[in-house]
Design a protein around this motif. Structure first.
Motif, PDB file in Angstrom:
ATOM      1  N   PHE A  47      67.489  24.712 -67.238  1.00 12.14           N
ATOM      2  CA  PHE A  47      67.276  25.664 -66.172  1.00 12.14           C
ATOM      3  C   PHE A  47      68.144  25.337 -64.966  1.00 12.14           C
ATOM      4  N   ARG A 103      69.615  19.059 -57.444  1.00  5.52           N
ATOM      5  CA  ARG A 103      68.999  18.672 -56.160  1.00  5.52           C
ATOM      6  C   ARG A 103      69.230  17.195 -55.871  1.00  5.52           C
ATOM      7  N   ASP A 127      62.769  14.538 -65.205  1.00  2.00           N
ATOM      8  CA  ASP A 127      62.434  15.836 -65.803  1.00  2.00           C
ATOM      9  C   ASP A 127      61.780  15.544 -67.149  1.00  2.00           C
ATOM     10  N   ALA A 128      60.648  16.213 -67.407  1.00  2.00           N
ATOM     11  CA  ALA A 128      59.880  15.907 -68.622  1.00  2.00           C
ATOM     12  C   ALA A 128      60.635  16.285 -69.881  1.00  2.00           C
ATOM     13  N   TRP A 167      59.814  11.601 -67.908  1.00  2.64           N
ATOM     14  CA  TRP A 167      58.352  11.514 -67.998  1.00  2.64           C
ATOM     15  C   TRP A 167      57.722  12.820 -67.548  1.00  2.64           C
ATOM     16  N   ALA A 173      55.392  14.753 -65.035  1.00  2.35           N
ATOM     17  CA  ALA A 173      55.192  14.481 -63.611  1.00  2.35           C
ATOM     18  C   ALA A 173      53.859  13.771 -63.374  1.00  2.35           C
ATOM     19  N   PHE A 195      58.185  25.342 -62.370  1.00  5.46           N
ATOM     20  CA  PHE A 195      57.959  26.669 -62.945  1.00  5.46           C
ATOM     21  C   PHE A 195      56.464  26.907 -62.856  1.00  5.46           C
TER      22      PHE A 195
HETATM   23  C1  LIG Z   1      62.358  25.116 -61.821  1.00  7.80           C
HETATM   24  S1  LIG Z   1      63.025  23.955 -62.953  1.00  7.80           S
HETATM   25  C2  LIG Z   1      63.800  22.763 -61.929  1.00  7.80           C
HETATM   26  C3  LIG Z   1      65.091  23.220 -61.343  1.00  7.80           C
HETATM   27  C4  LIG Z   1      65.827  22.223 -60.511  1.00  7.80           C
HETATM   28  N1  LIG Z   1      64.973  21.509 -59.572  1.00  7.80           N
HETATM   29  C5  LIG Z   1      66.960  22.936 -59.749  1.00  7.80           C
HETATM   30  O1  LIG Z   1      66.958  23.023 -58.520  1.00  7.80           O
HETATM   31  O2  LIG Z   1      67.866  23.438 -60.450  1.00  7.80           O
HETATM   32  C6  LIG Z   1      61.596  23.125 -63.482  1.00  7.80           C
HETATM   33  C7  LIG Z   1      61.861  21.895 -64.367  1.00  7.80           C
HETATM   34  O3  LIG Z   1      60.621  21.213 -64.529  1.00  7.80           O
HETATM   35  C8  LIG Z   1      60.599  20.593 -65.791  1.00  7.80           C
HETATM   36  N2  LIG Z   1      59.177  20.362 -66.079  1.00  7.80           N
HETATM   37  C9  LIG Z   1      58.268  21.282 -66.478  1.00  7.80           C
HETATM   38  N3  LIG Z   1      57.041  20.706 -66.564  1.00  7.80           N
HETATM   39  C10 LIG Z   1      57.192  19.411 -66.179  1.00  7.80           C
HETATM   40  C11 LIG Z   1      56.295  18.322 -66.038  1.00  7.80           C
HETATM   41  N4  LIG Z   1      54.996  18.456 -66.308  1.00  7.80           N
HETATM   42  N5  LIG Z   1      56.767  17.144 -65.598  1.00  7.80           N
HETATM   43  C12 LIG Z   1      58.093  17.004 -65.291  1.00  7.80           C
HETATM   44  N6  LIG Z   1      59.004  18.000 -65.434  1.00  7.80           N
HETATM   45  C13 LIG Z   1      58.558  19.190 -65.865  1.00  7.80           C
HETATM   46  C14 LIG Z   1      61.300  21.579 -66.698  1.00  7.80           C
HETATM   47  O4  LIG Z   1      61.867  20.896 -67.811  1.00  7.80           O
HETATM   48  C15 LIG Z   1      62.367  22.181 -65.771  1.00  7.80           C
HETATM   49  O5  LIG Z   1      63.620  21.549 -65.957  1.00  7.80           O
END
Ligand SMILES: C[S@@+](CC[C@H](N)C(=O)[O-])C[C@H]1O[C@@H](n2cnc3c(N)ncnc32)[C@H](O)[C@@H]1O
Ligand SMILES: [Zn+2]
Length: 382
Positions: free
Chosen positions: A21, A58, A75-76, A102, A104, A126
């Motif tokens: 993403f 970021r 990032d998970a 891991w 979050a 998300f």
């Molecule tokens: C909105 S995107 C992040 C976009 C990024 N911060 C940027 O500015 O381009 C959300 C990310 O959260 C990760 N994700 C979803 N659930 C998660 C969790 N429980 N723990 C860690 N990461 C997670 C997804 O793999 C995805 O890459």
């Protein structure tokens, strides 16, 4: 996008978005994040946790543009590991970098066990990140920031009342300032959690495009003495459009609406939510002053957004669309700016809403707003 294609440039960062993403349209949130990190760095170089880093854009920008002491990018999704490794490889000269894949929850629980805290926790989720808020606040150092994004819009904007009850423990009804209501519910939830942990909370910046609801809040050692008065309820009359606001601390009966026949009015009540200011203007002023010298970090759209937010601290929590004024007076109203001026001349607080373009915020009674608008153009209130 081809992960091996040309790198994307944003601010001082050059990176490969990979297959995961990456939303170029979310750039203002990253630009403002960089400015927030730089404000923290004015005290001392911050420790930053990027909990949902995606491809790492970021993290990269915080490190290159934010004067960071150390950075943890997580990032998970294990598929993001290669992107993070590749995109963050050049940072070793800038700051200490750690990468993980891991969940979050696990990461934050690990920080709690080891008593590790950060000056800025970036939670760019998300959907709904609300279950993470208690642990995320525990990971914020005193006077540090939690920079939270949610894309969960249906509940807080009044289109899924069950979802709002489950996620916020609150009623959410439709409101003309729907994005602002989403932000207020989010801040209200964060405040209640911070208070339950014995901490105080202060919104620093809040904005939305109707899809993502973004807020940075500062964590204080204790709540200020009057902080709880900012938890309240808002009511909209679906008959005439009037709005009322009450603090939970001084809860009383709703006033009968001026449109009410036989004493009944159609009030739709939302809350508990945050009824205090949405922006910390001194911080936004400092961010705006700094952005002038950082044209590469702050794109034009981000500069314009910051300017809008800076002019409206987001209080009081009463806001009406200019189009609704037009409908009620039955003719084209004065411009929003002219209406703001007229209300100020009459001694009311009035400002163009910084969060919701095309809306007016005021403490004036709704009938007065309509009467002044009508008077300015020679119309009458319907
Ligand atoms: C909105 S995107 C992040 C976009 C990024 N911060 C940027 O500015 O381009 C959300 C990310 O959260 C990760 N994700 C979803 N659930 C998660 C969790 N429980 N723990 C860690 N990461 C997670 C997804 O793999 C995805 O890459
Ligand atoms: Zn009414």
């Amino acid at each position: 996008m081809n992960p091996d294609g040309n790198p994307v440039l944003e601010g001082a960062a050059s990176f490969h978005p990979g297959q995961g993403f990456f939303n170029p349209g979310a750039r203002p949130s990253r630009d403002l994040g960089v400015l927030l990190a730089r404000r923290l760095a004015a005290e001392r170089p911050p420790r930053i946790l990027d909990l949902m880093a995606g491809c790492g854009v970021r993290s990269l920008r915080y490190a290159l543009e934010g004067n960071v002491r150390c950075l943890w990018a997580n990032d998970a999704d294990p598929q993001r590991e290669r992107d993070l490794q590749r995109n963050l490889a050049s940072l070793q000269d800038h700051c200490l970098v750690r990468r993980t894949s891991w969940s979050a929850h696990r990461l934050l629980a690990d920080c709690l066990l080891r008593n590790e805290r950060f000056d800025l926790v970036d939670l760019d989720a998300f959907g709904s990140p609300h279950s993470l808020i208690p642990l995320a606040l525990e990971a914020v150092a005193l006077n540090g920031l939690l920079y939270l994004a949610s894309t969960d819009g249906r509940g807080p904007t009044g289109h899924d009342r069950t979802a709002a009850l489950r996620r916020f423990g609150a009623s959410a009804r439709t409101h003309p300032a729907s994005w602002e209501q989403g932000l207020r519910l989010q801040i209200g939830l964060m405040a209640r959690i911070a208070w339950s942990q014995g901490r105080g909370l202060e919104p620093v910046i809040s904005f939305s495009d109707g899809r993502a609801f973004r807020t940075a809040v500062r964590l204080r050692r204790h709540p200020r003495s009057d902080e709880e008065t900012f938890l309240g309820l808002v009511a909209v009359c679906h008959g005439c459009g009037d709005q009322q606001v009450q603090s939970m601390r001084h809860l009383r009966r709703w006033l009968p609406c001026t449109c009410a026949s036989n004493g009944e009015s159609a009030l739709a009540v939302s809350g508990p939510l945050w009824i205090g200011p949405l922006q910390h203007q001194p911080t936004l002023d400092a961010m705006a002053a700094e952005s002038a010298s950082l044209p590469r970090s702050v794109c034009r759209a981000s500069g314009a957004l910051l300017e809008r937010l800076r002019r409206d601290r987001g209080w009081p929590a009463r806001s009406w669309p200019h189009a609704l004024v037009a409908r009620r007076i039955g003719t084209a109203p004065p411009t929003l700016q002219r209406l703001v001026e007229r209300l100020r001349q009459e001694g009311f607080l009035a400002v163009a809403n910084g969060v919701m373009p095309g809306q007016i915020r005021s403490d004036a009674p709704w009938p007065v707003i309509l009467a002044l608008a009508a008077e300015a153009v020679g119309g009458s209130v319907k």
